[in-house]
Motif scaffolding. Structure first.
Motif, short mmCIF file in Angstrom:
data_model
loop_
_atom_site.label_atom_id
_atom_site.label_comp_id
_atom_site.label_asym_id
_atom_site.label_seq_id
_atom_site.Cartn_x
_atom_site.Cartn_y
_atom_site.Cartn_z
N LYS A 41 0.91 -1.18 0.06
CA LYS A 41 0.06 0.10 0.08
C LYS A 41 0.84 1.37 0.08
CE LYS A 41 -3.90 -1.90 2.51
NZ LYS A 41 -4.78 -2.00 3.51
N ALA A 42 2.15 1.41 0.84
CA ALA A 42 2.73 2.47 0.91
C ALA A 42 3.53 2.63 -0.45
CB ALA A 42 3.90 2.20 1.97
N LEU A 43 3.78 1.71 -1.15
CA LEU A 43 4.44 1.69 -2.49
C LEU A 43 3.72 1.69 -3.70
CD1 LEU A 43 7.35 -0.87 -1.68
CD2 LEU A 43 7.51 1.71 -1.91
N LYS A 44 2.28 2.10 -3.46
CA LYS A 44 1.27 2.08 -4.57
C LYS A 44 1.79 2.97 -5.75
CE LYS A 44 -3.50 2.04 -5.42
NZ LYS A 44 -4.97 2.04 -5.11
N ASN A 45 2.16 4.29 -5.41
CA ASN A 45 2.43 5.27 -6.41
C ASN A 45 3.86 5.72 -6.06
OD1 ASN A 45 0.01 5.41 -7.36
ND2 ASN A 45 -0.82 6.71 -5.72
N GLN A 46 4.89 4.97 -5.71
CA GLN A 46 6.02 5.07 -5.64
C GLN A 46 7.22 4.23 -6.47
OE1 GLN A 46 8.04 7.42 -3.70
NE2 GLN A 46 6.02 8.24 -2.93
N PRO A 47 8.03 4.82 -7.03
CA PRO A 47 9.10 3.76 -7.77
C PRO A 47 9.91 2.85 -6.71
CG PRO A 47 9.85 5.89 -7.73
CD PRO A 47 8.48 5.80 -7.05
N VAL A 48 10.13 1.59 -7.25
CA VAL A 48 10.97 0.82 -6.44
C VAL A 48 12.31 0.27 -7.47
CG1 VAL A 48 10.75 -1.57 -5.47
CG2 VAL A 48 8.93 -0.17 -5.37
N ALA A 49 13.25 0.62 -6.78
CA ALA A 49 14.43 0.08 -7.42
C ALA A 49 15.00 -1.10 -6.99
CB ALA A 49 15.55 1.21 -7.34
N VAL A 50 15.72 -2.06 -7.92
CA VAL A 50 16.18 -3.37 -7.64
C VAL A 50 17.58 -3.38 -7.99
CG1 VAL A 50 13.93 -4.64 -7.66
CG2 VAL A 50 15.33 -4.31 -9.69
N ALA A 51 18.66 -4.21 -7.48
CA ALA A 51 20.05 -4.21 -7.70
C ALA A 51 20.32 -5.68 -7.57
CB ALA A 51 20.69 -3.27 -7.13
N ASP A 52 21.33 -6.07 -8.28
CA ASP A 52 22.05 -7.40 -8.32
C ASP A 52 23.06 -7.53 -9.25
OD1 ASP A 52 22.35 -10.15 -7.48
OD2 ASP A 52 20.81 -10.79 -8.47
N SER A 53 23.94 -8.43 -9.00
CA SER A 53 25.19 -8.48 -10.05
C SER A 53 25.12 -10.14 -10.62
CB SER A 53 26.51 -8.54 -9.14
OG SER A 53 26.56 -9.29 -8.02
N VAL A 54 25.82 -10.03 -11.58
CA VAL A 54 25.79 -11.41 -12.52
C VAL A 54 27.19 -11.32 -13.12
CG1 VAL A 54 24.73 -10.25 -14.42
CG2 VAL A 54 24.52 -12.68 -14.06
N VAL A 55 27.52 -12.48 -13.55
CA VAL A 55 28.83 -12.95 -14.30
C VAL A 55 28.74 -13.29 -15.75
CG1 VAL A 55 31.19 -14.26 -14.12
CG2 VAL A 55 30.23 -13.35 -11.99
N LEU A 56 29.14 -12.68 -16.53
CA LEU A 56 29.11 -13.32 -17.99
C LEU A 56 30.65 -13.66 -18.38
CD1 LEU A 56 27.43 -10.01 -19.65
CD2 LEU A 56 26.32 -12.30 -18.63
N TYR A 57 30.56 -14.71 -18.98
CA TYR A 57 31.91 -15.42 -19.65
C TYR A 57 32.99 -15.68 -18.66
CZ TYR A 57 29.63 -13.31 -23.72
OH TYR A 57 28.69 -12.93 -24.80
#
Length: 346
Positions: A41-57
């Protein structure tokens, strides 16, 4: 020609990143997540950021002449063995995105606090709601940061892991970043292999192509949809010549010596000497004493204690309400910590 196009995408992506930062800063400057309960409910009109890391090759065992790929104190598989020179072969990517919005990728040499926090500070303001896994517990100065434990055990004896390891009861989930990493890996399979030297240009290309759909004006301009005066603007304007060259955007990996210095000195202050001279005597003395200790008397047990107290300090900081009086008794009860310990940290 491919790299020239990637340079153009990189420059356009930098403009989108700066514009997004301003919009997020304006929208979330007075926002604060509730301490407990359902966050939906608190995040109904708020932007939510996400972050993570990943390895390629990742570097293979064959490329390492069947030596162990494990780089002690750093990322597992993007480096050759130190006995072979420790050269970086793979690409380590830090993903930062807005759920239902833009995504930006950054090629980083190590998956540690220094690089992850620096990249987050460049892309999203500290007041934005941020969902990550528990690898980001060092973010003590982001009051709207919440994390999910991917290794959480189940309370039911019939099961090993809990289903809350993906989404908590409060609604915290980093699945948005996991999904972006999956798309990134599928896209990079078309290259077969890509040198980490040109990895950042390729990441900016994929990022911009995905971000275009969130900017209708730019989408129409690139497709010549609604724009009738393309080419009739200020055609004398151009970026500095060196920024238009692919070599300007080359990723430079760290050497073995540089990685070693970053590995051992995680708790040394990142101040410049001229800045320290401006502080009062007691503060300056504390900074220099701390740096001298970690440079000359490195102890593993002491570092574990420091990390644990940093985690508790982060919990206390997240429970403080801005602009109001906070008593230590209520904080101690909510966090299950002793009042003396809270006073000591404060």
């Amino acid at each position: 020609m491919k790299k020239r196009i990637q340079v153009m995408y990189t420059q356009l992506n930098e403009t989108l990143k700066a514009q997004l930062y301003k919009e997020l800063e304006e929208k979330t400057k007075d926002f604060r997540l509730p301490k407990e309960g359902d966050l939906k409910k608190a995040l109904k009109n708020q932007p939510v950021a996400v972050a993570d890391s990943v390895v390629l090759y990742s570097s293979s065992l064959r490329a390492n002449k069947h030596r162990s790929r494990r780089y002690k104190g750093g990322t597992a598989s993007i480096y050759l063995s130190n006995s072979l020179g420790g050269e970086q072969k793979g690409t380590l990517v830090h993903t930062v995105g807005i759920n239902g919005g833009m995504t930006f990728y950054k090629s980083i040499p190590l998956n540690n606090q220094h690089y992850l926090e620096k990249d987050l500070n460049e892309k999203i303001p500290k007041t934005v709601t941020l969902f990550t896994d528990e690898g980001y517990n060092f973010l003590w100065d982001r009051p709207n940061h919440r994390s999910v434990n991917h290794s959480k055990k189940s309370n039911d004896a019939r099961y090993n892991l809990s289903r809350e390891r993906w989404c908590t009861k409060e609604g915290v989930s980093s699945n948005g970043a996991e999904a972006r990493n999956n798309i990134l890996k599928q896209s990079f399979r078309s290259y077969g292999f890509l040198s980490c030297k040109w990895g950042q240009l390729a990441l900016d290309e994929i990022s911009f192509i995905g971000n275009v759909r969130f900017v209708p004006e730019l989408k129409n301009l690139l497709s010549l949809g609604d724009s009738r005066n393309v080419g009739f603007g200020d055609y004398h304007y151009s970026r500095p010549l060196e920024q238009n060259r692919p070599l300007y955007h080359v990723y430079t990996p760290l050497t073995v010596q540089e990685r070693g210095r970053l590995r051992h000195h995680k708790l040394i202050n990142q101040y410049k000497e001229q800045d320290i001279a401006k502080y009062n005597k007691s503060y300056r003395s504390a900074i220099l004493h701390n740096d001298y200790y970690w440079k000359n008397f490195y102890q593993k047990d002491r570092m574990k204690n420091e990390i644990e107290y940093n985690r508790r300090a982060y919990q206390i900081y997240s429970n403080l309400e801005l602009g109001k009086w906070n008593d230590t008794d209520s904080i101690a009860n909510s966090l299950n910590l002793s009042k003396r310990e809270i006073l000591f940290i404060l």
